[in-house]
Design an enzyme around this catalytic site. Sequence first.
Site, PDB file in Angstrom:
ATOM      1  N   SER A 139       0.849  -1.189   0.000  1.00  0.00           N
ATOM      2  CA  SER A 139       0.000   0.000   0.000  1.00  0.00           C
ATOM      3  C   SER A 139       0.882   1.236   0.000  1.00  0.00           C
ATOM      4  CB  SER A 139      -0.872  -0.003   1.266  1.00  0.00           C
ATOM      5  OG  SER A 139      -1.507   1.245   1.466  1.00  0.00           O
ATOM      6  N   TYR A 152      -1.824  -0.368  10.654  1.00  0.00           N
ATOM      7  CA  TYR A 152      -1.981  -0.757   9.251  1.00  0.00           C
ATOM      8  C   TYR A 152      -0.683  -0.467   8.502  1.00  0.00           C
ATOM      9  CZ  TYR A 152      -3.883  -1.046   4.507  1.00  0.00           C
ATOM     10  OH  TYR A 152      -4.116  -1.380   3.191  1.00  0.00           O
TER      11      TYR A 152
END
Length: 245
Positions: A139, A152
């Site tokens: 990501s 995250y």
Amino acid sequence: MNHDLAGKVALVTGASSGIGAATALALSAGGARVAAGARRADRLKALADQARGELLPLDLDVTDQESVRAAVAATVGHFGRLDVLVNNAGVMLSGPIEGADTSEWVRMVETNLLGSMYAVHAALPHLLASKGTVVQVSSTSGRIASAGGGVYSATKFGVTGFAESLRQEVTTRGVRVVVVEPGFVATELIGHITDPARRAAAREMGEAMRTLQPEDIAEAVVYAVGQPPHVAVNELLIRPTDQTR
């Protein structure tokens, strides 16, 4: 159409929706035979109906090592080989560190980081045999951390770090390692967020831009996997044009 995938066998994790589902279909359209794994196995039946070629639905929980090993074994048992592993399964449970429900931290680490590590571990003997490709879906949060996304980001930084070590270990043995770092993609991930303020902020952010679609990322995966054996596309950073960070 990419014809370099004819005869290849791919295993995609987190394939019941979003990037995973789109990637499974794109690989199938490119000529690969695909095993699609997810916890929501009922959704995979519908995916199999949409696939161009044979798509094998697999009940897979990446947080469970036995489940991961069984999925790899089922893929190789059914198709006879494994050429591509797409580690896509992930959850995004954003929220501040102060006062966090730490069980959400455990879930993210087990799914996003350990899950992808388990899958690599189980698949690697087969990928070394086929001189295959590992695709790690990371990501933009694996490059730039931001407030409210600490854990995250930690998992995605971890995915990227693990991938680079893996690359150095196996690249001279013919196995390619690809890290794909999507920016804002229109998927179900936002719906996972339990913190209402963070969920609302994420939705607002998504509505303020032309977001990527899962198919955009799937096309990037097919591009990387379909390169000639001597070409390794190690990293693909893909943001919406409208995304600044």
